[in-house]
Enzyme design. Structure first.
Site, PDB file in Angstrom:
ATOM      1  CE1 TYR A 128      46.237  65.760  27.981  1.00 38.90           C
ATOM      2  CE2 TYR A 128      44.685  65.592  29.788  1.00 38.90           C
ATOM      3  CZ  TYR A 128      45.660  65.030  28.997  1.00 38.90           C
ATOM      4  OH  TYR A 128      46.049  63.724  29.232  1.00 38.90           O
ATOM      5  N   GLY A 143      40.504  52.998  22.101  1.00 43.46           N
ATOM      6  CA  GLY A 143      41.252  53.294  20.877  1.00 43.46           C
ATOM      7  C   GLY A 143      40.882  54.633  20.269  1.00 43.46           C
ATOM      8  NE  ARG A 144      45.151  58.381  20.634  1.00 43.77           N
ATOM      9  CZ  ARG A 144      45.998  57.393  20.912  1.00 43.77           C
ATOM     10  NH1 ARG A 144      45.804  56.211  20.355  1.00 43.77           N
ATOM     11  NH2 ARG A 144      47.016  57.555  21.722  1.00 43.77           N
ATOM     12  N   GLY A 145      38.189  56.174  20.470  1.00 39.76           N
ATOM     13  CA  GLY A 145      36.838  56.110  19.927  1.00 39.76           C
ATOM     14  C   GLY A 145      36.643  55.068  18.849  1.00 39.76           C
ATOM     15  CG  PHE A 146      39.015  52.963  15.137  1.00 42.82           C
ATOM     16  CD1 PHE A 146      38.426  53.739  14.164  1.00 42.82           C
ATOM     17  CD2 PHE A 146      39.620  51.772  14.743  1.00 42.82           C
ATOM     18  CE1 PHE A 146      38.425  53.358  12.834  1.00 42.82           C
ATOM     19  CE2 PHE A 146      39.630  51.370  13.421  1.00 42.82           C
ATOM     20  CZ  PHE A 146      39.035  52.166  12.460  1.00 42.82           C
TER      21      PHE A 146
END
Length: 329
Positions: free
Chosen positions: A56, A207-210
């Site tokens: 990262y 969901g990665r913010g979704f």
């Protein structure tokens, strides 16, 4: 803070874990001051399970966490990872390395950047098909004997690989993507973890913010946000997935909770060995997500959620074709 145990003989950690990746890369412009304030608040609220990796940044996320860990290292259950190799000339390219000599070089680098003499949990970030998992885990086990690592983990492995690794050295946690729109672990891995007494850490639980319902357009992302190139956020896939999220948001509204809280509560209900690992770099999202710990879902409500988001319903693959190559087939 509610706690859960990582594995049959593993440590107690906060029932929700904090993923720190987005503080340094992939999700648009970072703000170190806000990220550090978020880490401070997380610890104040009892979220003591923090997750990072050498890839990262690369490396800069571990350096950032070192600032937050100063003078309070003992209060944090700290996890990092090794094994994904990035190409300096092309940041989009990924490789893997599970060789024993690389394991040792990687842990030494992480310890130095994090400013600590040990990691509480050390994961192999992705399996290396060219190196038997027994060799990699054997090298990781040597780090446990030396006191540089307390517990071992694997990320994105299949059930067969987990079993082989667990015979070589006890595995305390498997970390894989798991959420309403990525239910792959339900095929084998989740049950195998329960059988073997291994904790399961669910990354990207929103969901990665979704799944928060807050993302309405790709234009909501910064220009360098990796989600712009993620298949589930592109073209027709975006619109199909948005319709699913809108249905989940409606269920959450009926229950008077946020969509994020509903999605996290659904994961928490999957078993006491499951620890959702949400990522955020902002205090307001941290506080909202923690509200999931107070959400109880009935069998009827769980069935309603499953009806909206059955397995395989999400449109698009989890990652780009390049990154999908690193996942077990």
């Amino acid at each position: 803070m509610k706690q859960r145990q990582l594995g049959a003989n593993g440590p107690l950690v906060s029932a929700l874990a904090l993923g720190c990746m987005g503080m340094s890369e992939f999700y648009g412009k970072g703000d170190d001051a806000e990220s550090l304030a978020t880490l401070d608040l997380a610890l104040e609220k009892g979220v003591n399970f923090w997750d990072t990796a050498d890839v990262y940044g690369p490396h800069s996320n571990e350096t950032l966490l070192a600032k937050a860990l100063k003078d309070r290292r003992s209060q944090v259950f700290l996890a990092s990872k090794f094994g994904i190799v990035r190409d300096p000339s092309d940041p989009a390219k990924r490789g893997v390395n599970g060789r024993p000599d690389y394991v040792r070089r990687s842990v030494e680098g992480s310890l130095k950047r994090l400013g600590t003499d040990h990691l509480d949990l050390y994961y192999q970030h992705r399996p290396d098909p060219t190196v038997p998992v027994e060799e990699t885990v054997g090298a990781m086990g040597e780090l446990v004997k030396e006191g540089k690592v307390r517990f071992l983990g694997l990320s994105e492995v299949d059930a067969a690989t987990l079993r082989r690794a667990h015979k070589e050295h006890p595995i305390s946690a498997v970390q894989s993507e798991y959420s309403l729109w990525t239910r792959d672990p339900e095929r084998e891995v989740l049950a195998s973890c329960a059988e073997l007494g291994v904790g399961f850490v669910a990354y990207s639980p929103l969901g990665r913010g979704f799944l928060s319902g807050a993302i309405r357009s790709v234009e909501d992302f910064d220009a360098d946000d990796f989600r712009r190139g993620n298949p589930r956020f592109m073209g027709e896939n975006f619109q199909k997935n948005l319709a699913l999220v809108d249905a989940i948001t409606a269920l959450a509204r009926d229950k008077n909770v946020s969509a994020s809280q509903l999605a996290l509560a659904w994961l928490l209900a999957k078993g006491e060995h499951v620890v959702p690992l949400f990522g955020t770099k902002r205090r307001r999202y941290l506080l909202d997500n923690l509200g999931a710990l107070e959400v109880s879902l009935s069998a009827r409500e769980l069935a309603e959620i499953d009806a909206v988001f059955p397995p395989e319903v999400a449109a698009g693959t989890r990652y780009s074709s390049e990154v999908m190559k690193l996942l077990p087939r």
